[in-house]
Design an enzyme around this catalytic site. Structure first.
Site, mmCIF file in Angstrom:
data_model
loop_
_atom_site.group_PDB
_atom_site.id
_atom_site.type_symbol
_atom_site.label_atom_id
_atom_site.label_comp_id
_atom_site.label_asym_id
_atom_site.label_seq_id
_atom_site.Cartn_x
_atom_site.Cartn_y
_atom_site.Cartn_z
ATOM 1 N N ASP A 1 8.063 16.907 2.443
ATOM 2 C CA ASP A 1 7.930 15.983 1.396
ATOM 3 C C ASP A 1 9.543 15.904 0.520
ATOM 4 O O ASP A 1 9.928 15.016 0.584
ATOM 5 C CB ASP A 1 6.651 16.499 0.457
ATOM 6 C CG ASP A 1 6.062 15.196 -0.393
ATOM 7 O OD1 ASP A 1 6.681 14.126 -0.333
ATOM 8 O OD2 ASP A 1 5.295 15.459 -1.163
ATOM 9 N N ASP A 2 9.358 16.993 -0.611
ATOM 10 C CA ASP A 2 10.608 16.596 -1.428
ATOM 11 C C ASP A 2 11.197 18.216 -1.310
ATOM 12 O O ASP A 2 10.958 19.016 -2.296
ATOM 13 C CB ASP A 2 10.114 16.308 -2.736
ATOM 14 C CG ASP A 2 9.769 14.947 -2.869
ATOM 15 O OD1 ASP A 2 10.477 13.945 -2.567
ATOM 16 O OD2 ASP A 2 8.323 14.718 -2.686
ATOM 17 N N HIS B 1 1.248 6.532 1.278
ATOM 18 C CA HIS B 1 0.638 7.809 0.871
ATOM 19 C C HIS B 1 -0.537 7.506 0.284
ATOM 20 O O HIS B 1 -0.903 6.483 -0.429
ATOM 21 C CB HIS B 1 1.599 8.263 -0.449
ATOM 22 C CG HIS B 1 2.714 8.837 -0.304
ATOM 23 N ND1 HIS B 1 3.911 8.289 0.661
ATOM 24 C CD2 HIS B 1 3.344 9.979 -0.609
ATOM 25 C CE1 HIS B 1 4.814 9.063 0.833
ATOM 26 N NE2 HIS B 1 4.767 10.169 -0.043
ATOM 27 N N GLU C 1 -3.696 11.876 -1.690
ATOM 28 C CA GLU C 1 -2.955 12.965 -2.229
ATOM 29 C C GLU C 1 -3.473 13.411 -3.492
ATOM 30 O O GLU C 1 -4.164 14.441 -3.583
ATOM 31 C CB GLU C 1 -1.153 12.616 -2.572
ATOM 32 C CG GLU C 1 -0.572 13.674 -2.832
ATOM 33 C CD GLU C 1 1.183 13.502 -3.552
ATOM 34 O OE1 GLU C 1 1.217 12.251 -3.412
ATOM 35 O OE2 GLU C 1 1.996 14.273 -3.277
#
Ligand code: ADE
Ligand code: ZN
Length: 335
Positions: free
Chosen positions: A275-276, A194, A197
């Site tokens: 993602d989530d 990651h 972001e």
């Protein structure tokens, strides 16, 4: 357009399995394992999912994990995700898990890995969804904890394709883990991280040059640095972009401002991912719909995104060719 998106054969490359824990399953597991959770109802849980930034989310995400205790819990979590994506015509997925979120609570690494991989095997056999598993290091924890986790994973190299880097980005640059990733590479793990972001473009440079990533997760803030964009285009470096995540975590103010269309126009290898999904309001189809409507994406742009995902996957040549053919066949009938 929604029907076109539903039918589009899709590939997911950025998914935290713990982020697919729906409130209903959270309650069921809390009951099964006699774990207290600070919510009275599913509605109350959903109301708590109102985040101002990444850290707000992570605090709730790590708390949610407490209900995951047994191998069966990790199986049920993963199986629920696979059933959902199979119904959305996702044919291949490359998922993350966060072992330190569990080993820190006294759950054995093997308990987590066994439950997830048993479900992934069933996903292949019963749902026809192919998959790879990646393990992320939590970047807010020290380097030695990441080394310990890497050493736990090495005996299971055949079940874990690669390693990534997630959790609180600001103040925890990729360079903090340069030595861990060097050892991971020496052991044959593929590398993702990651970056960009919430963190600055410098973190994307570090992921490229110090961690030597095969893929960047998110990468939104790369657009602030023209030289970095040139480098990403030249390297055909995939970005696993997550539109609804960006919205929920206030990486963007409004979905109409999402940079996906601009990324494509610049020649970046952008992909769409969830993602989530249990926390951010949707799985693959919901992410595709949100950006398609907000940015007026064309069917051709959606096909380009899917092509990028197939190319950015870690499938072998035959696996990629098979998916390209499915996409081409679909475009012939539905475009
Ligand atoms: N862990 C789970 N989701 C994440 C995200 N979007 N960024 C960083 N860490 C995460
Ligand atoms: Zn993520």
């Amino acid at each position: 357009m929604d029907a076109f998106i539903d039918g589009l054969p899709k590939v997911e490359l950025h998914l935290h399995i713990e982020g697919s824990l729906e409130p209903e399953l959270m309650f069921a597991l809390a009951q099964r394992n006699k774990v207290d959770i600070p919510f009275k109802s599913v509605e109350e849980v959903r109301a708590a999912y109102d985040f101002s930034n990444l850290q707000d989310f992570l605090d709730i995400y790590y708390q949610g994990m407490n209900v995951l205790q047994t191998e069966q819990d990790f199986y049920d979590l993963t199986w629920a995700y696979l059933q959902r994506i199979a119904a959305q015509n996702v044919l291949h997925t490359e998922i993350f898990f966060d072992p330190q979120g569990h080993t820190e609570r006294g759950i054995k690494f093997e308990t987590v890995l066994d439950g997830i991989t048993r479900a992934l095997d069933d996903g292949r056999k019963k749902l026809g969804v192919s998959s790879f598993l990646f393990m992320c290091f939590l970047r807010h924890l020290p380097e030695d904890a990441a080394f310990e986790t890497l050493h736990q994973a090495i005996p299971y190299k055949h079940r874990i394709l690669g390693v990534g880097l997630d959790s609180s980005e600001k103040g925890h640059p990729p360079s903090k883990f340069e030595r861990v990733f060097a050892e991971a590479r020496e052991n044959g793990f593929l590398i993702v991280a990651h970056a960009g972001e919430e963190g600055p473009p410098e973190y994307v440079w570090e992921a490229l040059d110090q961690l030597k990533v095969n893929r960047i997760d998110h990468g939104n803030r790369s657009l602030e640095d023209g030289k970095l964009v040139d480098r990403l285009v030249k390297d055909a470096m995939p970005l696993t972009v997550c539109p609804l995540s960006n919205l929920k975590l206030c990486v963007i103010k409004d979905i109409h401002e999402h940079p996906l269309k601009k990324m494509l126009a610049l020649g970046l290898k952008a992909t769409v991912n969830s993602d989530d999904p249990a926390y951010f309001g949707g799985y693959m189809n919901e992410n595709f719909r949100a950006v398609t409507h907000a940015l007026n994406l064309t069917k051709q742009e959606l096909a380009t995104i899917t092509k990028n995902s197939i190319e950015a996957s870690f499938l072998d040549k035959n696996g990629k060719a098979d998916l390209h053919k499915k996409l081409d066949d679909y475009m012939k009938t539905a475009a």
